[in-house]
Design an enzyme around this catalytic site. Sequence first.
Site, mmCIF file in Angstrom:
data_model
loop_
_atom_site.group_PDB
_atom_site.id
_atom_site.type_symbol
_atom_site.label_atom_id
_atom_site.label_comp_id
_atom_site.label_asym_id
_atom_site.label_seq_id
_atom_site.Cartn_x
_atom_site.Cartn_y
_atom_site.Cartn_z
ATOM 1 N N ASP A 34 48.946 -12.525 -44.220
ATOM 2 C CA ASP A 34 50.145 -13.048 -43.979
ATOM 3 C C ASP A 34 50.872 -12.651 -42.495
ATOM 4 O O ASP A 34 51.958 -12.790 -42.300
ATOM 5 C CB ASP A 34 51.408 -12.753 -45.113
ATOM 6 C CG ASP A 34 51.135 -11.270 -45.280
ATOM 7 O OD1 ASP A 34 50.790 -10.544 -44.674
ATOM 8 O OD2 ASP A 34 52.242 -11.020 -46.130
ATOM 9 N N GLY A 35 49.973 -11.689 -41.599
ATOM 10 C CA GLY A 35 50.456 -11.418 -40.582
ATOM 11 C C GLY A 35 51.168 -9.714 -40.615
ATOM 12 O O GLY A 35 51.309 -9.232 -39.535
ATOM 13 N N GLU A 36 51.156 -9.242 -41.990
ATOM 14 C CA GLU A 36 51.781 -7.927 -41.801
ATOM 15 C C GLU A 36 50.737 -6.723 -41.368
ATOM 16 O O GLU A 36 49.505 -7.155 -41.666
ATOM 17 C CB GLU A 36 52.268 -7.456 -43.120
ATOM 18 C CG GLU A 36 53.384 -8.380 -43.634
ATOM 19 C CD GLU A 36 53.891 -8.117 -45.082
ATOM 20 O OE1 GLU A 36 53.189 -7.085 -45.933
ATOM 21 O OE2 GLU A 36 54.944 -8.669 -45.372
ATOM 22 N N ARG A 93 63.654 -4.239 -20.521
ATOM 23 C CA ARG A 93 64.480 -5.152 -19.602
ATOM 24 C C ARG A 93 65.415 -5.654 -20.222
ATOM 25 O O ARG A 93 66.583 -6.052 -19.560
ATOM 26 C CB ARG A 93 63.611 -6.420 -19.010
ATOM 27 C CG ARG A 93 62.657 -6.009 -18.121
ATOM 28 C CD ARG A 93 61.566 -7.273 -17.679
ATOM 29 N NE ARG A 93 60.826 -7.481 -18.675
ATOM 30 C CZ ARG A 93 59.814 -8.443 -18.629
ATOM 31 N NH1 ARG A 93 59.707 -9.319 -17.353
ATOM 32 N NH2 ARG A 93 58.826 -8.625 -19.461
ATOM 33 N N HIS A 127 61.539 -0.090 -16.852
ATOM 34 C CA HIS A 127 62.004 -1.205 -15.621
ATOM 35 C C HIS A 127 63.371 -0.564 -15.345
ATOM 36 O O HIS A 127 63.728 -0.873 -14.193
ATOM 37 C CB HIS A 127 62.182 -2.423 -16.560
ATOM 38 C CG HIS A 127 62.633 -3.361 -15.583
ATOM 39 N ND1 HIS A 127 62.212 -4.054 -14.541
ATOM 40 C CD2 HIS A 127 64.036 -4.316 -15.764
ATOM 41 C CE1 HIS A 127 62.838 -4.939 -13.849
ATOM 42 N NE2 HIS A 127 64.082 -5.126 -14.626
ATOM 43 N N ASP A 166 62.081 -7.220 -4.301
ATOM 44 C CA ASP A 166 63.490 -7.226 -4.916
ATOM 45 C C ASP A 166 64.111 -5.933 -4.281
ATOM 46 O O ASP A 166 63.456 -4.786 -4.535
ATOM 47 C CB ASP A 166 63.175 -7.126 -6.515
ATOM 48 C CG ASP A 166 64.475 -7.115 -7.076
ATOM 49 O OD1 ASP A 166 65.650 -7.038 -6.472
ATOM 50 O OD2 ASP A 166 64.533 -7.105 -8.150
ATOM 51 N N LYS A 189 66.314 -11.033 -3.946
ATOM 52 C CA LYS A 189 65.670 -12.018 -4.992
ATOM 53 C C LYS A 189 66.990 -11.956 -5.744
ATOM 54 O O LYS A 189 67.641 -11.195 -6.449
ATOM 55 C CB LYS A 189 64.661 -11.348 -6.018
ATOM 56 C CG LYS A 189 64.377 -12.045 -7.271
ATOM 57 C CD LYS A 189 62.851 -11.431 -7.817
ATOM 58 C CE LYS A 189 63.127 -10.885 -9.290
ATOM 59 N NZ LYS A 189 61.981 -10.428 -9.933
ATOM 60 N N ARG A 191 68.087 -13.724 -9.520
ATOM 61 C CA ARG A 191 67.911 -14.492 -10.683
ATOM 62 C C ARG A 191 69.229 -15.339 -11.468
ATOM 63 O O ARG A 191 70.253 -14.722 -11.827
ATOM 64 C CB ARG A 191 67.506 -13.537 -11.876
ATOM 65 C CG ARG A 191 66.885 -14.104 -13.111
ATOM 66 C CD ARG A 191 66.253 -12.957 -13.977
ATOM 67 N NE ARG A 191 65.176 -12.301 -13.449
ATOM 68 C CZ ARG A 191 63.873 -12.733 -13.498
ATOM 69 N NH1 ARG A 191 63.405 -13.561 -14.291
ATOM 70 N NH2 ARG A 191 62.948 -11.887 -13.050
HETATM 71 C C1 R5P Z 1 61.898 -7.711 -12.224
HETATM 72 O O1 R5P Z 1 63.184 -7.416 -12.054
HETATM 73 C C2 R5P Z 1 60.830 -6.985 -12.390
HETATM 74 O O2 R5P Z 1 60.962 -5.981 -11.558
HETATM 75 C C3 R5P Z 1 59.594 -7.945 -12.220
HETATM 76 O O3 R5P Z 1 59.869 -8.532 -10.720
HETATM 77 C C4 R5P Z 1 59.660 -9.309 -12.930
HETATM 78 O O4 R5P Z 1 59.644 -8.750 -14.243
HETATM 79 C C5 R5P Z 1 58.317 -10.115 -12.510
HETATM 80 O O5 R5P Z 1 58.212 -10.978 -13.526
HETATM 81 P P1 R5P Z 1 57.399 -12.489 -13.190
HETATM 82 O O6 R5P Z 1 56.199 -12.033 -12.733
HETATM 83 O O7 R5P Z 1 57.815 -13.283 -14.221
HETATM 84 O O8 R5P Z 1 58.015 -13.031 -11.692
#
Ligand code: R5P
Length: 292
Positions: A34-36, A93, A127, A166, A189, A191
């Site tokens: 069942d995935g456990e 994240r 992150h 980024d 960058k 988002r």
């Molecule tokens: C985002 O801020 C991280 O540092 C990476 O740039 C990000 O997680 C990369 O995601 P993807 O490969 O989907 O662009």
Amino acid sequence: MKIVVGPASVDLAEKISLQTGYERVAVATRVFPDGESYIRLEGNVEGEHVAIVQTTCAPQDSRLMQLAFIAAAAKRNKAKRVTAVVPYLGYARQDKIFLPGENVSIETIANMLKAAGVDQLVTVNVHEANALKLFPFEAKSVSAIPLLAEYFVQKGVKGAFALSPDKGAMYIAQQAQASLQGEVGYLEKHRDRYTGQTTQTASHLNVEGKTVIIFDDIISTGGTIVGAAKILREQGAAHVYTACVHGLLIGDAEKRILDAGAEEIVATDSVPSNASKVSLAPLLSKELKALT
Ligand code: R5P
């Protein structure tokens, strides 16, 4: 100290055991129909400080449950202290509320690990450093960027341009620059928090005819690196390489990055893949030696 070999990081845990000289404790695992998840420690941990090496890349949820079960089993079997060595810390994240109604997922994970019996956590290039402040015990992140940069020095590209895709991750490119001894720069960058779509722009880059290495903490879908590699090629870079600590490389990310003009993708073994050319074992072994 004993090294408990988490099922998600068997090769890395074995290397750490060899490099530290600390005895390994194997873990038997099974997944029920069942995935456990089922786990059983196959060695004695009574009175020991144990380091459980278990990464939490996909499938994150079952790997986190395995980690919690192993920690609880260690405590139940009278381990003195439990350190979770989690090379890739999933959910880091989501370290804050970006949109109303969300959860701070990493905080929930932290509390779950505490309840299971974890006393301390060591991870690699988390992150967001802020994520570690949400843990109810000592949680530390160490950087593998110098190891990745050293890979390129050994490859013979000392002096290469270290680029962050980024601005917020500029510190990563700067750490690489310390070994590469070349120039450093970043892309902008943005988002969209609702669609997840990102856009990148270059400002003040002078990469014509140069070898450029794009450094990031994570490559997930590859979208960020594909965008960066295209910009670099348009601006006349002679060679483009890419390096990341955590190569999640979802779907055809690897192919898309190579098609966009990157010549090689280099990652650590935090997430085992074809790109795992740099082992975290020396870094994590040193860290564990310092704990004892
Ligand atoms: C985002 O801020 C991280 O540092 C990476 O740039 C990000 O997680 C990369 O995601 P993807 O490969 O989907 O662009």
